[in-house]
Design an enzyme around this catalytic site. Structure first.
Site, PDB file in Angstrom:
ATOM      1  N   HIS A   1      49.437  16.450  63.758  1.00  0.00           N
ATOM      2  CA  HIS A   1      48.805  15.192  63.310  1.00  0.00           C
ATOM      3  C   HIS A   1      48.737  14.157  64.442  1.00  0.00           C
ATOM      4  O   HIS A   1      47.666  13.748  64.877  1.00  0.00           O
ATOM      5  CB  HIS A   1      49.606  14.581  62.157  1.00  0.00           C
ATOM      6  N   ASP A   2      49.924  13.691  64.882  1.00  0.00           N
ATOM      7  CA  ASP A   2      49.956  12.569  65.826  1.00  0.00           C
ATOM      8  C   ASP A   2      49.364  12.922  67.205  1.00  0.00           C
ATOM      9  O   ASP A   2      48.693  12.076  67.815  1.00  0.00           O
ATOM     10  CB  ASP A   2      51.403  12.048  65.958  1.00  0.00           C
TER      11      ASP A   2
ATOM     12  N   THR B   1      50.990   5.969  65.304  1.00  0.00           N
ATOM     13  CA  THR B   1      51.215   7.277  64.678  1.00  0.00           C
ATOM     14  C   THR B   1      52.329   7.209  63.620  1.00  0.00           C
ATOM     15  O   THR B   1      52.927   8.232  63.286  1.00  0.00           O
ATOM     16  CB  THR B   1      51.532   8.354  65.737  1.00  0.00           C
TER      17      THR B   1
ATOM     18  N   ASP C   1      55.217  13.008  66.471  1.00  0.00           N
ATOM     19  CA  ASP C   1      55.135  11.815  67.345  1.00  0.00           C
ATOM     20  C   ASP C   1      55.675  12.193  68.729  1.00  0.00           C
ATOM     21  O   ASP C   1      55.119  11.790  69.764  1.00  0.00           O
ATOM     22  CB  ASP C   1      56.012  10.679  66.808  1.00  0.00           C
TER      23      ASP C   1
ATOM     24  N   PHE D   1      51.004  10.224  54.264  1.00  0.00           N
ATOM     25  CA  PHE D   1      52.318   9.592  54.448  1.00  0.00           C
ATOM     26  C   PHE D   1      52.268   8.222  55.149  1.00  0.00           C
ATOM     27  O   PHE D   1      52.863   7.246  54.663  1.00  0.00           O
ATOM     28  CB  PHE D   1      53.278  10.526  55.215  1.00  0.00           C
ATOM     29  N   ASN D   2      51.624   8.126  56.303  1.00  0.00           N
ATOM     30  CA  ASN D   2      51.705   6.872  57.081  1.00  0.00           C
ATOM     31  C   ASN D   2      51.109   5.678  56.325  1.00  0.00           C
ATOM     32  O   ASN D   2      51.577   4.549  56.471  1.00  0.00           O
ATOM     33  CB  ASN D   2      50.994   7.013  58.433  1.00  0.00           C
TER      34      ASN D   2
ATOM     35  N   ASP E   1      56.901   6.428  64.968  1.00  0.00           N
ATOM     36  CA  ASP E   1      58.167   6.572  64.227  1.00  0.00           C
ATOM     37  C   ASP E   1      58.774   7.919  64.620  1.00  0.00           C
ATOM     38  O   ASP E   1      58.849   8.830  63.794  1.00  0.00           O
ATOM     39  CB  ASP E   1      57.916   6.467  62.715  1.00  0.00           C
TER      40      ASP E   1
ATOM     41  N   ASN F   1      58.902   7.768  59.292  1.00  0.00           N
ATOM     42  CA  ASN F   1      59.541   9.055  58.964  1.00  0.00           C
ATOM     43  C   ASN F   1      61.025   8.873  58.705  1.00  0.00           C
ATOM     44  O   ASN F   1      61.646   9.640  57.994  1.00  0.00           O
ATOM     45  CB  ASN F   1      59.546  10.009  60.183  1.00  0.00           C
TER      46      ASN F   1
HETATM   47  C1  BDR Z   1      52.161  11.749  59.401  1.00  0.00           C
HETATM   48  O1  BDR Z   1      53.395  11.599  58.704  1.00  0.00           O
HETATM   49  C2  BDR Z   1      54.476  11.839  59.568  1.00  0.00           C
HETATM   50  O2  BDR Z   1      55.429  12.612  58.906  1.00  0.00           O
HETATM   51  C3  BDR Z   1      53.924  12.505  60.791  1.00  0.00           C
HETATM   52  O3  BDR Z   1      54.663  12.155  61.955  1.00  0.00           O
HETATM   53  C4  BDR Z   1      52.520  11.977  60.866  1.00  0.00           C
HETATM   54  O4  BDR Z   1      52.461  10.756  61.571  1.00  0.00           O
HETATM   55  C5  BDR Z   1      51.381  12.875  58.780  1.00  0.00           C
HETATM   56  O5  BDR Z   1      51.021  12.545  57.469  1.00  0.00           O
HETATM   57 CA    CA Z   2      54.375   9.933  62.867  1.00  0.00          CA
END
Ligand code: BDR
Ligand code: CA
Length: 305
Positions: free
Chosen positions: A240-241, A122, A14, A163-164, A9, A38
């Site tokens: 993260h990603d 991701t 990402d 979040f994801n 996203d 996102n």
């Molecule tokens: C995840 O949430 C998104 O905002 C970032 O791209 C990442 O994939 C982190 O929690």
């Molecule tokens: Ca992401």
């Protein structure tokens, strides 16, 4: 050579995952699927097309899902900006277009290359869940599914959810319960990659000495991402990603434990939590526990050359 499909996203981290994959000699990216997460699907697709065109990454981009399976869509504009990827300026007029349906692309690529394709997600797991429901044979034909999502401890969007997963818990539940070989890069491991001022300074100095478009895009994205994270969560952002891509480039940077995990879809306070049901050697879910932070940032630095 590791072959992969990236389903993302496209926001700032990402995008860094895409930059890293582009810079890696031992990865072959078969295609990128943009999914709502996102930001809206339109933004995620536009960001992916613009970025890959700008850095001359000759990879097909496909269109994924417009929103989660059941829940109302949430976005993260406080972190990623209104476009979903604020920061870098892409001045070229975009020519590149979507190559079509991302879910069919995922299914066809995996089924035509059994045991060969790494599927990397991701963003929310919407596309992956739909692909599994449409063609369950991908569960055993994919090489492995590497996801950024979840947490064994605290969440980042609610006290218990990352979040994801929170963005599409019903999709995540399908994925975590289908038996597919999962490598879960959750907050436990990704929060070990908080970017430092020294790292940013090293990139800025190198950019002056030996400019690269990828590094400039990285710096511009990070300037926005650092400011928004400092404001919203009072800490510098984690990579993260990019952890998912770093794992494919050099798996020895990470250590894992096998856990039984399920996803909470009913709890009022715990909706979207990846519930840890304990270590179990027979589990198909490998949870990232530790990353060699120093080597991770060395690899990221090299990828941007
Ligand atoms: C995840 O949430 C998104 O905002 C970032 O791209 C990442 O994939 C982190 O929690
Ligand atoms: Ca992401």
């Amino acid at each position: 050579m590791e072959r992969l499909i990236l389903d993302c996203d496209t926001g700032q981290d990402d995008a860094i995952a895409i930059l890293m994959a582009h810079g890696a000699k031992n990865l072959a990216v078969e295609g990128i699927v943009a999914v709502a997460g996102n930001t809206t699907l339109e933004n995620a697709l536009e960001n992916t097309l613009k970025l890959t065109e700008d850095i001359d990454f000759n990879v097909p981009v496909y269109t994924g899902s417009r929103g989660p399976l059941i829940r109302k869509q949430i976005v993260a504009s406080a972190i990623h900006g209104e476009s979903g990827y604020d920061g870098p300026v892409f001045t070229k007029k975009r020519i590149k277009k979507s190559c079509g349906n991302g879910i069919d692309f995922i299914i066809n690529t995996i089924m035509q290359n059994p045991g060969e394709i790494n599927l990397v997600a991701t963003g929310p797991l919407t596309d992956i869940a739909i692909a599994i429901k449409k063609e369950p044979k991908i569960i055993t034909s994919v090489k492995r599914l590497i996801i950024m999502g979840g947490s064994l401890s605290k969440g980042n969007v609610t006290p218990s959810a990352e979040f994801n997963i929170y963005a599409d818990p019903e999709a995540a539940k399908i994925v975590f319960n289908c038996g597919i070989e999962i490598y879960m890069m959750g907050l436990d491991v990704t929060k070990q990659t908080i970017v430092s001022k020294d790292f940013m300074q090293k990139c800025i100095v190198k950019q002056k000495e030996k400019p690269s478009r990828s590094r400039q895009v990285f710096i511009d994205g990070m300037n926005f991402y650092i400011a928004s994270c400092m404001k919203a969560i009072r800490e510098a952002p984690s990579m993260h990603d990019p952890c998912c891509i770093a794992f494919l480039i050099n798996p020895s940077l990470f250590s894992f434990e096998k856990h039984l995990i399920d996803v909470e879809t009913k709890g009022e306070l715990t909706y979207g939590e990846t519930v840890d049901l304990g270590i179990n050697e027979n589990s198909n879910i490998h949870v990232g526990i530790k990353v060699d932070t120093k080597q991770f940032f060395e690899l990221l630095f090299q990828s941007l050359q």
